[in-house]
Design an enzyme around this catalytic site. Structure first.
Site, PDB file in Angstrom:
ATOM      1  N   ASP A   1       0.846  -1.208   0.000  1.00 24.39           N
ATOM      2  CA  ASP A   1       0.000   0.000   0.000  1.00 24.39           C
ATOM      3  C   ASP A   1       0.877   1.252   0.000  1.00 24.39           C
ATOM      4  O   ASP A   1       2.056   1.192   0.347  1.00 24.39           O
ATOM      5  CB  ASP A   1      -0.873   0.047   1.262  1.00 24.39           C
ATOM      6  CG  ASP A   1      -1.894  -1.081   1.312  1.00 24.39           C
ATOM      7  OD1 ASP A   1      -2.059  -1.791   0.311  1.00 24.39           O
ATOM      8  OD2 ASP A   1      -2.528  -1.236   2.378  1.00 24.39           O
TER       9      ASP A   1
ATOM     10  N   ARG B   1      -1.312  -0.453  -8.616  1.00 24.22           N
ATOM     11  CA  ARG B   1      -2.666  -0.072  -8.205  1.00 24.22           C
ATOM     12  C   ARG B   1      -2.734   1.457  -8.264  1.00 24.22           C
ATOM     13  O   ARG B   1      -1.880   2.130  -7.698  1.00 24.22           O
ATOM     14  CB  ARG B   1      -2.946  -0.541  -6.781  1.00 24.22           C
ATOM     15  CG  ARG B   1      -4.277  -0.035  -6.235  1.00 24.22           C
ATOM     16  CD  ARG B   1      -4.385  -0.203  -4.721  1.00 24.22           C
ATOM     17  NE  ARG B   1      -4.379  -1.588  -4.310  1.00 24.22           N
ATOM     18  CZ  ARG B   1      -4.079  -1.968  -3.062  1.00 24.22           C
ATOM     19  NH1 ARG B   1      -3.750  -1.087  -2.145  1.00 24.22           N
ATOM     20  NH2 ARG B   1      -4.085  -3.240  -2.749  1.00 24.22           N
TER      21      ARG B   1
END
Ligand code: FDA
Length: 303
Positions: free
Chosen positions: A130, A180
């Site tokens: 992340d 992402r």
């Protein structure tokens, strides 16, 4: 302003402890968080897999300040990966480097993250790293790049609200990375991030276009478009990329009414499922994204 206020509150965990004592607040938290324990997260993963959805599993926690805490967090991912491998779940860990000990130094963080990546490799699974506040962007990308040399099945995240992301995306697309793309969930100064929603949306559309461009895909770039924004979904569809060349990602508990439409277009959809005791920061970021969630909470508390 409300967004900034809620994001500022997200840095005060004492409020989370108070909310934890309110049954109504706990109910709202459960809309976005699978539960506090690993089995809670895995139960949701099994259910979503059975419904035909892929998943990413996040053990909530950030800015871990002790070596033992960082090691324990990596162990939880190890435990999750044992179950993922045994039950062949369609599930990939999605972890934060500050939970793996980034605040204690790069080497601690790399050692813990490497342990998770190697376990995931043995389980035949991918791992997402992340992206957190902009103070960590450079170090996160450097660690991702370093780990990727040894364990290639690891993806990184780019936040469209950051002004630097245009050049980061160009670099990642040239590397043929798995990326992402999200809008970005933290409080950032205007010098580093676009302050307005419109500018962030424009940036998202532009960066998505770059990831979906034929030359990026030809280099092996795999875009994961993480957004609940229907306009971005439409733009992604208009790019007419073969469905297996990308995936859509959404958060557990948000806009599930959009799932069927995306899947009807043949797109792979992955839901990120968070679990853990340390839900407060994650939950406050979800409130900040949509003030209606806060209104719902306040209305019910008042009642
Ligand atoms: P936007 O905020 O414009 O919302 C579009 C629509 O979605 C809204 O109109 C509303 O209908 C719905 N919606 C959005 N948020 C909602 C909420 N909380 N409650 C109810 N409805 C909501 N960020 C980050 O900084 N680093 C990261 O690593 C990640 N990782 C990540 C993974 C995945 C799978 C997703 C989907 C998102 C992230 N994010 C993230 C979070 C991301 O940056 C962003 O904050 C949220 O996705 C909200 O932005 P949208 O793109 O959905 O658009």
């Amino acid at each position: 302003m409300m967004r900034a206020f809620l994001l500022a509150l997200s840095r005060h965990p004492a409020l989370g402890r108070a909310m934890d004592r309110m049954p109504l607040a706990r109910r709202l938290v459960r809309r976005f968080v699978a539960g506090t324990r690993l089995p809670d997260g895995l139960d949701v993963v099994r259910r979503l897999n059975a419904e035909g959805l892929d998943t990413a599993l996040t053990y909530l926690g950030e800015n871990v300040r002790s070596l033992a805490g960082a090691r324990a967090a990596a162990d939880v991912y190890g435990e999750a990966l044992d179950v993922i491998a045994r039950e062949r779940l369609r599930c990939t860990p999605s972890l934060k480097l500050t939970q793996m000990g980034l605040d204690l130094g790069d080497e601690v963080c790399v050692a813990n993250t490497r342990r998770v990546l190697e376990r995931a490799h043995a389980a035949g699974t991918f791992v997402w790293i992340d992206m957190e506040q902009s103070t960590y962007t450079e170090r996160t990308l450097a660690i991702w790049e370093r780990l990727r040399r040894d364990v290639p099945r690891v993806g990184c995240v780019i936040q469209a609200y950051l002004r630097r992301s245009e050049s980061d995306i160009r670099r990642l697309a040239a590397l043929g990375a798995t990326v992402r793309l999200c809008k970005g969930a933290y409080l950032e100064p205007p010098a580093l991030a676009f302050p307005g929603r419109r500018e962030v949306d424009d940036s998202y559309a532009r960066l998505m276009g770059r990831l979906l461009a034929p030359e990026s895909l030809a280099r092996g770039t795999y875009p994961a478009l993480a957004t609940h924004d229907e306009r971005m979904h439409v733009l992604a569809a208009q790019a007419r990329v073969a469905p297996e060349k990308l995936e859509m990602q959404m958060l557990y508990g948000i806009r599930s009414d959009l799932h069927a439409g995306l899947r009807a277009r043949g797109l792979r959809l992955r839901l990120l499922v968070p679990f853990g005791e340390d839900w407060y920061g994650y939950f406050m970021r979800r409130l900040a994204e949509r003030p209606a969630n806060l209104a719902f909470l306040l209305r019910n508390l008042a009642r």
